[in-house]
Design an enzyme around this catalytic site. Structure first.
Site, PDB file in Angstrom:
ATOM      1  N   HIS A  62      22.828 -29.862  46.016  1.00 26.85           N
ATOM      2  CA  HIS A  62      23.965 -28.991  45.680  1.00 26.85           C
ATOM      3  C   HIS A  62      24.732 -28.641  46.961  1.00 26.85           C
ATOM      4  CE1 HIS A  62      25.583 -25.816  42.778  1.00 26.85           C
ATOM      5  NE2 HIS A  62      26.174 -25.504  43.932  1.00 26.85           N
ATOM      6  N   HIS A  64      28.793 -28.408  48.650  1.00 28.93           N
ATOM      7  CA  HIS A  64      30.244 -28.451  48.446  1.00 28.93           C
ATOM      8  C   HIS A  64      30.851 -29.281  49.576  1.00 28.93           C
ATOM      9  CE1 HIS A  64      30.020 -25.579  45.135  1.00 28.93           C
ATOM     10  NE2 HIS A  64      29.023 -25.048  45.828  1.00 28.93           N
ATOM     11  N   GLY A  69      35.290 -22.409  47.532  1.00 28.46           N
ATOM     12  CA  GLY A  69      35.966 -21.119  47.644  1.00 28.46           C
ATOM     13  C   GLY A  69      37.451 -21.239  47.430  1.00 28.46           C
ATOM     14  N   HIS A 196      25.384 -23.254  37.461  1.00 28.95           N
ATOM     15  CA  HIS A 196      25.485 -22.116  38.381  1.00 28.95           C
ATOM     16  C   HIS A 196      25.195 -20.855  37.578  1.00 28.95           C
ATOM     17  CE1 HIS A 196      27.798 -19.267  41.087  1.00 28.95           C
ATOM     18  NE2 HIS A 196      27.933 -18.661  39.913  1.00 28.95           N
ATOM     19  N   HIS A 225      20.709 -21.102  41.939  1.00 29.03           N
ATOM     20  CA  HIS A 225      20.875 -19.718  42.443  1.00 29.03           C
ATOM     21  C   HIS A 225      19.871 -18.784  41.743  1.00 29.03           C
ATOM     22  CE1 HIS A 225      24.519 -21.643  43.717  1.00 29.03           C
ATOM     23  NE2 HIS A 225      25.229 -21.369  42.640  1.00 29.03           N
ATOM     24  N   ARG A 228      18.867 -15.296  43.123  1.00 28.93           N
ATOM     25  CA  ARG A 228      19.947 -14.414  43.618  1.00 28.93           C
ATOM     26  C   ARG A 228      19.658 -12.922  43.419  1.00 28.93           C
ATOM     27  NH1 ARG A 228      25.261 -15.153  43.140  1.00 28.93           N
ATOM     28  NH2 ARG A 228      25.363 -17.225  42.252  1.00 28.93           N
ATOM     29  N   ASP A 286      23.423 -25.175  48.779  1.00 29.51           N
ATOM     30  CA  ASP A 286      24.762 -24.648  48.488  1.00 29.51           C
ATOM     31  C   ASP A 286      25.630 -24.733  49.746  1.00 29.51           C
ATOM     32  OD1 ASP A 286      26.625 -23.723  46.698  1.00 29.51           O
ATOM     33  OD2 ASP A 286      25.928 -21.643  46.676  1.00 29.51           O
TER      34      ASP A 286
END
Ligand code: ZN
Length: 390
Positions: A62, A64, A69, A196, A225, A228, A286
């Site tokens: 995972h 990006h 963002g 997510h 996540h 979290r 992430d």
């Protein structure tokens, strides 16, 4: 080109003891107690690894890769991943995903970036789709993307239980998951649906409802996540106990931990104590995600960027601080993601698999040397191959 690694403590990721590993070009061909006489006229590059542990190259499921963002407006869109962000972290296989912004971050760019990272030397795949449903695809549908585009191996990340999600309904998520399943089956790929999970009140309820009321297997989903917050983490334990996968996010900031995030190294130890099968647990970084923080009213307060380097740091922490055996901890970034993602040539040190390998210092458990597809990318902790713009 032949490379022979001598006298390493091998974790394949299971512990094998002292081994020699021989690889030819990008493939492992032998792993034996002692390989001394290789009958060939091809020059052999011999690496003395008597002070090292050898492990499979790490898989980060995972990242990006084109940035993510930014929840604080345009200037907070995060930067792209650079090759050495991955290689210096021991990561030799990456899955790229879009993030919160599926408008200015496009599937076309994700595919091009994945190809770029491969040209630079590591293995890179992508998921199709975006945070919001209806998902963005490259062709006309999830099935077509999976069946027609080699690099696409799954779907997501699709957001649930998050104020930034599209508040997907049960039916919407079921439709996306069944498309992922069919596309995966017909293409022989994983077809996993990366979910997510935000800090919203419904937590994993949608996934539990799908497992209860539909014929989709619970392992169609890879909820991430999961650490979290304490409550989601506890639900994650139950979800894993009923057969689901759970994925921890290793990137963090002190603020998140103060707010109740479960540190991955500790969370892994707790899940094992709770008798969650290790095969159900994965870590991902992430990396390059925006890590925004909001106040109680949901107003944006600030943002940092996720780091791929956190992936092995948390595995290392699990071993050194939480007494999780190395061969167990390594599974969450090697053999387990390889299985979830159906990457048959990744995640193990075995003849026929890709020569993606990491040498760790035996005393300090720090990353020394990294091979990707048989090529030295990092030597003595220093990158020897750099990305095009590094
Ligand atoms: Zn996410």
């Amino acid at each position: 080109m032949l490379t022979l690694i001598k006298n390493a403590e091998a974790y394949a990721p299971e512990y094998l003891g002292k081994k020699d590993v021989l690889f030819a070009d990008s493939k492992i061909i032998l792993i034996e107690d002692c390989i001394d006489h290789v009958n060939t006229s091809i020059p052999i590059h011999v690496v003395d690894a008597a002070h090292d542990i050898i492990a499979p190259g790490f898989i980060d499921s995972h990242v990006h890769i084109i940035g993510g963002g930014g929840e604080g407006g345009y200037k907070t869109r995060t930067p792209e991943l650079m090759l050495t962000d991955a290689t210096t972290a021991g990561v030799t296989t990456i899955v790229g995903v879009l993030g919160t912004d599926g408008t200015t971050r496009r599937m076309e760019s994700l595919l091009a970036k994945a190809r770029g990272l491969e040209e630079e030397g590591i293995s890179c795949f992508i998921h199709t789709g975006s945070y919001q449903i209806p998902v963005k695809t490259l062709t006309t549908s999830i099935e077509e993307d999976l069946i027609l585009i080699d690099k696409i191996i799954g779907v997501g990340e699709i957001a649930i239980s998050d104020h930034r999600s599209s508040e997907p309904t049960f039916e919407e998520l079921v439709k996306a998951a069944s498309a992922a399943r069919n596309g995966g089956i017909l293409s022989g790929k994983s077809g996993i649906l990366e979910v997510h999970v935000g800090d919203g009140k419904r937590k994993l309820s949608l996934l539990n409802q799908i497992a209860d009321e539909t014929d989709l297997p619970i392992r169609q989903f890879h909820p991430t996540h999961i650490n979290r917050n304490e409550e989601l983490f506890k639900e994650g334990i139950q979800f894993a106990k009923r057969g689901g996968y759970v994925d921890f996010t290793t990137s963090t900031i002190p603020y998140f931990l103060e707010e109740g995030e479960v540190k991955c190294s500790k969370g892994l130890r707790i899940m094992l104590e709770e008798e969650v099968p290790i095969s159900s647990i994965t870590f991902s970084s992430d990396g390059q995600a925006s890590l925004p923080f909001f106040d109680d009213n949901g107003d944006y307060k600030g943002l940092q960027v996720g780091k791929v380097s956190s992936l092995f740091q948390e595995v290392r922490g699990a071993v050194l601080e939480e007494s999780v055996p190395l061969e167990t901890a390594l599974q969450v970034i090697t053999s387990n993601p390889a299985k979830v993602l159906k990457l048959a040539n990744k995640g193990h040190i075995q003849p026929g698999k890709d020569a993606d390998l990491v040498l760790l210092d035996k005393e300090t458990l720090t990353i020394k040397t990294v091979f990707a597809q048989g090529k030295v990318m990092v030597k003595d902790g220093v990158p020897v191959v750099k990305g095009t713009f590094e």
